[in-house]
Design a protein around this motif. Structure first.
Motif, mmCIF file in Angstrom:
data_model
loop_
_atom_site.group_PDB
_atom_site.id
_atom_site.type_symbol
_atom_site.label_atom_id
_atom_site.label_comp_id
_atom_site.label_asym_id
_atom_site.label_seq_id
_atom_site.Cartn_x
_atom_site.Cartn_y
_atom_site.Cartn_z
ATOM 1 N N MET A 6 -3.537 -8.011 2.296
ATOM 2 C CA MET A 6 -2.394 -8.331 1.448
ATOM 3 C C MET A 6 -1.253 -8.865 2.309
ATOM 4 O O MET A 6 -0.781 -8.183 3.224
ATOM 5 C CB MET A 6 -1.946 -7.108 0.650
ATOM 6 C CG MET A 6 -0.823 -7.418 -0.323
ATOM 7 S SD MET A 6 -0.617 -6.179 -1.641
ATOM 8 C CE MET A 6 -0.075 -4.761 -0.709
ATOM 9 N N VAL A 8 2.518 -9.960 2.440
ATOM 10 C CA VAL A 8 3.734 -9.670 1.682
ATOM 11 C C VAL A 8 4.932 -10.366 2.321
ATOM 12 O O VAL A 8 5.204 -10.186 3.511
ATOM 13 C CB VAL A 8 4.004 -8.151 1.630
ATOM 14 C CG1 VAL A 8 5.276 -7.860 0.838
ATOM 15 C CG2 VAL A 8 2.812 -7.411 1.027
ATOM 16 N N LYS A 17 9.596 -5.439 -2.804
ATOM 17 C CA LYS A 17 8.134 -5.451 -2.793
ATOM 18 C C LYS A 17 7.518 -4.054 -2.629
ATOM 19 O O LYS A 17 6.321 -3.885 -2.839
ATOM 20 C CB LYS A 17 7.617 -6.363 -1.660
ATOM 21 C CG LYS A 17 8.153 -7.784 -1.688
ATOM 22 C CD LYS A 17 7.865 -8.483 -2.993
ATOM 23 C CE LYS A 17 8.205 -9.957 -2.944
ATOM 24 N NZ LYS A 17 9.554 -10.271 -2.500
ATOM 25 N N ILE A 21 3.745 -2.930 -3.641
ATOM 26 C CA ILE A 21 2.746 -2.470 -2.668
ATOM 27 C C ILE A 21 2.148 -1.137 -3.107
ATOM 28 O O ILE A 21 0.924 -0.944 -3.083
ATOM 29 C CB ILE A 21 3.377 -2.349 -1.264
ATOM 30 C CG1 ILE A 21 3.755 -3.728 -0.725
ATOM 31 C CG2 ILE A 21 2.415 -1.648 -0.301
ATOM 32 C CD1 ILE A 21 4.585 -3.687 0.543
ATOM 33 N N LYS A 22 3.009 -0.202 -3.527
ATOM 34 C CA LYS A 22 2.533 1.110 -3.960
ATOM 35 C C LYS A 22 1.618 0.992 -5.179
ATOM 36 O O LYS A 22 0.596 1.679 -5.274
ATOM 37 C CB LYS A 22 3.712 2.025 -4.281
ATOM 38 C CG LYS A 22 4.633 2.322 -3.101
ATOM 39 C CD LYS A 22 3.912 2.971 -1.931
ATOM 40 C CE LYS A 22 3.480 4.395 -2.243
ATOM 41 N NZ LYS A 22 2.843 5.050 -1.079
ATOM 42 N N GLN A 25 -1.723 -0.422 -4.075
ATOM 43 C CA GLN A 25 -2.469 0.630 -3.376
ATOM 44 C C GLN A 25 -3.076 1.615 -4.372
ATOM 45 O O GLN A 25 -4.219 2.054 -4.209
ATOM 46 C CB GLN A 25 -1.544 1.361 -2.402
ATOM 47 C CG GLN A 25 -1.166 0.555 -1.177
ATOM 48 C CD GLN A 25 -0.144 1.265 -0.306
ATOM 49 O OE1 GLN A 25 0.732 1.959 -0.802
ATOM 50 N NE2 GLN A 25 -0.235 1.066 1.002
ATOM 51 N N ILE A 36 -2.227 -4.403 5.081
ATOM 52 C CA ILE A 36 -0.987 -5.078 4.678
ATOM 53 C C ILE A 36 -0.385 -5.812 5.870
ATOM 54 O O ILE A 36 -0.187 -5.236 6.943
ATOM 55 C CB ILE A 36 0.029 -4.077 4.096
ATOM 56 C CG1 ILE A 36 -0.556 -3.408 2.852
ATOM 57 C CG2 ILE A 36 1.350 -4.777 3.758
ATOM 58 C CD1 ILE A 36 0.266 -2.253 2.333
ATOM 59 N N THR A 38 3.060 -7.984 6.704
ATOM 60 C CA THR A 38 4.393 -8.323 6.221
ATOM 61 C C THR A 38 4.962 -9.470 7.053
ATOM 62 O O THR A 38 5.017 -9.383 8.288
ATOM 63 C CB THR A 38 5.334 -7.108 6.301
ATOM 64 O OG1 THR A 38 4.768 -6.031 5.554
ATOM 65 C CG2 THR A 38 6.700 -7.445 5.722
ATOM 66 N N VAL A 63 1.461 -11.879 -1.864
ATOM 67 C CA VAL A 63 2.576 -11.349 -2.658
ATOM 68 C C VAL A 63 3.814 -12.128 -2.234
ATOM 69 O O VAL A 63 4.492 -11.797 -1.269
ATOM 70 C CB VAL A 63 2.783 -9.841 -2.428
ATOM 71 C CG1 VAL A 63 3.896 -9.312 -3.325
ATOM 72 C CG2 VAL A 63 1.491 -9.075 -2.685
#
Length: 287
Positions: A6, A8, A17, A21-22, A25, A36, A38, A63
């Motif tokens: 992912m 982000v 975000k 993310i949560k 998940q 993840i 970032t 994302v």
């Protein structure tokens, strides 16, 4: 699908975000291994390529907006990575063109689904583009927007009037395509692979992201009436205002360096651009 990386963008679209993310998940718990990445704006492409090599994902889950999708495509281009999109950017033009749902749960179902479209890639300026790139007044707007702390459509709006007041457009350009060269003055020349800017503005009514061609769109003058028609979705534009050329490759030259952007990412100023289309080079999950 066993592994998902992912990607982000924490500042895109002025959206927090962390809850996204949560939720991802939670939705993917025990279904796939999730990693993840970032973005920081500093060496992202190199770091993302390294993460892809180390993690070995089955799919990249973006994302963010058009610029973040471009980053994912560029990093996964040579490995033919599959890409899913959760549209969370200031500009979501590509997601809009592909009818990606705005609901997070629906978008995630699409992004991890089996329905994939092979889309064209534009090789341009030692980079790639999937959506719309341009040289001229819109790139000036993006350059000003990138320095503004206010994100989203409101940030674009706040920068529009100062950009119009400061611009030195029209500029002198030449466009070489299909064995012809045109010389003209214009406020902007776009290299388009799809129909809309991220704001929803229809710029390329003939655009199709998997037809093996690109459209070169020449906006000849700063005509407020026709600009408002474009923003309102009026696509039958006067030929005195805009001209469209379909091609597989193009060389664009400016009399002096002008602001240039690829998929919403400012690339400084340039006076010489070569671009060509690579048909079906990236697979993106669609409804």
């Amino acid at each position: 699908m066993k592994k998902v990386l992912m990607i982000v963008n924490p500042i895109s679209g002025n959206i927090d975000k962390f809850p996204i993310i949560k939720q991802v998940q939670h939705l993917l718990h025990q279904k796939v291994e999730l990693c993840i990445f970032t973005t920081s704006g500093d060496g992202d492409i190199r770091l993302l390529e390294l993460r892809i090599q180390e993690f070995g994902p089955d799919r990249l889950l973006v994302v963010g907006g058009d610029g973040t999708i471009k980053l994912a495509a560029e990093a996964g281009y040579k490995k033919m990575m599959e890409i899913g999109i959760l549209p969370m950017g200031s500009a979501n033009g590509l997601a809009t063109d592909l009818d990606i749902p705005k609901s997070l749960e629906q978008a995630l179902q699409v992004a991890l689904g089996k329905n994939l479209m092979a889309v064209d890639v534009i090789e341009i300026a030692d980079s790639i583009g999937l959506h719309i790139s341009d040289i001229g007044i819109n790139a000036e707007l993006i350059a000003n927007f990138s320095q503004n702390k206010i994100r989203g459509h409101f940030g674009y709006f706040l920068n529009t009037i100062p950009t119009l007041l400061r611009t030195k457009a029209p500029y002198k350009f030449s466009v070489s395509a299909n064995n012809k060269t045109l010389h003209f003055k214009a406020i902007m020349v776009a290299i388009a692979n799809s129909k809309k800017f991220g704001t929803g503005t229809i710029i390329n009514p003939e655009g199709k992201i998997n037809d093996g061609e690109i459209e070169i769109i020449i906006f000849k003058k700063l005509d407020i009436v026709n600009i408002l028609k474009t923003i309102g979705g009026e696509v039958k534009l006067n030929s005195d205002f805009v001209e469209i050329i379909k091609t597989k490759e193009v060389t664009i030259k400016a009399e002096r360096p002008v602001d240039f952007q690829i998929d919403g990412e400012h690339f400084g100023q340039t006076s010489n651009i070569y671009a060509c289309v690579k048909p079906g080079a990236i697979k993106i999950a669609i409804p």
